[in-house]
Design an enzyme around this catalytic site. Sequence first.
Site, mmCIF file in Angstrom:
data_model
loop_
_atom_site.group_PDB
_atom_site.id
_atom_site.type_symbol
_atom_site.label_atom_id
_atom_site.label_comp_id
_atom_site.label_asym_id
_atom_site.label_seq_id
_atom_site.Cartn_x
_atom_site.Cartn_y
_atom_site.Cartn_z
ATOM 1 N N ASN A 294 30.417 57.117 17.359
ATOM 2 C CA ASN A 294 30.816 58.226 16.474
ATOM 3 C C ASN A 294 29.722 59.282 16.411
ATOM 4 O O ASN A 294 30.019 60.484 16.418
ATOM 5 C CB ASN A 294 31.182 57.709 15.085
ATOM 6 C CG ASN A 294 32.623 57.222 15.025
ATOM 7 O OD1 ASN A 294 33.556 58.008 15.112
ATOM 8 N ND2 ASN A 294 32.798 55.918 14.922
ATOM 9 N N MET B 259 26.675 49.777 8.240
ATOM 10 C CA MET B 259 27.356 48.574 7.751
ATOM 11 C C MET B 259 26.775 48.038 6.441
ATOM 12 O O MET B 259 26.656 46.839 6.252
ATOM 13 C CB MET B 259 27.362 47.505 8.848
ATOM 14 C CG MET B 259 28.004 47.976 10.143
ATOM 15 S SD MET B 259 29.628 48.775 9.955
ATOM 16 C CE MET B 259 30.686 47.343 10.004
ATOM 17 N N ARG B 260 26.419 48.947 5.556
ATOM 18 C CA ARG B 260 25.920 48.537 4.242
ATOM 19 C C ARG B 260 26.627 49.337 3.174
ATOM 20 O O ARG B 260 26.827 50.539 3.346
ATOM 21 C CB ARG B 260 24.436 48.893 4.114
ATOM 22 C CG ARG B 260 23.535 47.870 4.631
ATOM 23 C CD ARG B 260 22.126 48.407 4.733
ATOM 24 N NE ARG B 260 21.427 47.568 5.666
ATOM 25 C CZ ARG B 260 20.882 46.413 5.353
ATOM 26 N NH1 ARG B 260 20.873 46.006 4.107
ATOM 27 N NH2 ARG B 260 20.314 45.665 6.271
ATOM 28 N N ASN C 61 32.312 58.998 5.175
ATOM 29 C CA ASN C 61 32.353 57.723 5.883
ATOM 30 C C ASN C 61 33.575 57.693 6.781
ATOM 31 O O ASN C 61 34.579 58.348 6.497
ATOM 32 C CB ASN C 61 32.432 56.573 4.867
ATOM 33 C CG ASN C 61 32.429 55.211 5.536
ATOM 34 O OD1 ASN C 61 31.672 54.970 6.488
ATOM 35 N ND2 ASN C 61 33.280 54.310 5.069
ATOM 36 N N HIS D 95 36.229 54.896 8.506
ATOM 37 C CA HIS D 95 36.620 53.492 8.411
ATOM 38 C C HIS D 95 37.802 53.257 9.354
ATOM 39 O O HIS D 95 38.740 54.056 9.381
ATOM 40 C CB HIS D 95 37.011 53.164 6.963
ATOM 41 C CG HIS D 95 37.361 51.727 6.791
ATOM 42 N ND1 HIS D 95 36.415 50.729 6.756
ATOM 43 C CD2 HIS D 95 38.566 51.112 6.686
ATOM 44 C CE1 HIS D 95 37.019 49.564 6.625
ATOM 45 N NE2 HIS D 95 38.322 49.766 6.574
HETATM 46 C C1 GAR Z 1 33.587 52.306 13.955
HETATM 47 O O1 GAR Z 1 34.805 51.745 14.385
HETATM 48 C C2 GAR Z 1 33.634 52.610 12.473
HETATM 49 O O2 GAR Z 1 34.894 53.060 12.039
HETATM 50 C C3 GAR Z 1 33.313 51.255 11.909
HETATM 51 O O3 GAR Z 1 32.301 50.754 12.730
HETATM 52 C C4 GAR Z 1 32.453 51.295 14.030
HETATM 53 C C5 GAR Z 1 31.155 51.945 14.440
HETATM 54 O O4 GAR Z 1 31.189 52.315 15.784
HETATM 55 N N1 GAR Z 1 32.889 51.356 10.551
HETATM 56 C C6 GAR Z 1 33.159 50.440 9.633
HETATM 57 O O5 GAR Z 1 33.784 49.411 9.875
HETATM 58 C C7 GAR Z 1 32.621 50.739 8.253
HETATM 59 N N2 GAR Z 1 33.111 49.794 7.309
HETATM 60 P P1 GAR Z 1 30.084 53.274 16.401
HETATM 61 O O6 GAR Z 1 28.724 52.671 16.037
HETATM 62 O O7 GAR Z 1 30.330 53.204 17.879
HETATM 63 O O8 GAR Z 1 30.286 54.642 15.838
#
Ligand code: GAR
Length: 201
Positions: free
Chosen positions: A14, A90-91, A107, A109
Amino acid sequence: MLKIGVLASGRGTNLQSIIDSIQRGDLETEIRIVISDRKGAKALARANKYHIPNQYINPDDYATKEEFEQAIINLLEEHKVELVILAGFMRLLTPYFVRHYKNKIMNIHPSLLPAFPGLNAQRQALEYGVKIAGCTVHFADEGMDTGPIILQAAVPVKEGDTEETLAERILQEEHRIYPEAIRLYSEGRLKIEGRVVKVVE
Ligand code: GAR
């Protein structure tokens, strides 16, 4: 130009999509700093590649969550960050951090909130048996994935999907709507009314 700070724990795709949007000229934003709570996070390497200041902050170095977050806040303030972007961070942030940056934290999700908040959203969707999954960009509030929704995108759940194939399909949409949400914010087009976000012309 809007100054953003990105918090990421993992591979940072992202973050990459935001960098790519800026480079294409689709997003007039400056990434001032990338911060990670994990030492080897690929997100830090990505930042390095584009000469974006980046910093690992070890949560174990701090006695309390608030002190750890204060270290993050200090760095964000040092870099004059106006909008905090959680990109696979992830916190759960404490109310202290959220209040400090009220309505200034976004954020992403990997579910169509309010369905499937928390960890392993894609697995939750598969196990529940939904036929449509997706992703949500929202402002962070004090709850877990509960803040005002900015943008969402849907994808089909296909027969035979695994957590990985579904996550990948959702991720393609994440990479589209996250930069878009930041763009709307940078243009002053997001108005929060209660828990509803209006996109104004
Ligand atoms: C993504 O899918 C994001 O939506 C998720 O972690 C991944 C990170 O990917 N976020 C969560 O689950 C938050 N609760 P990335 O490090 O490749 O961006």
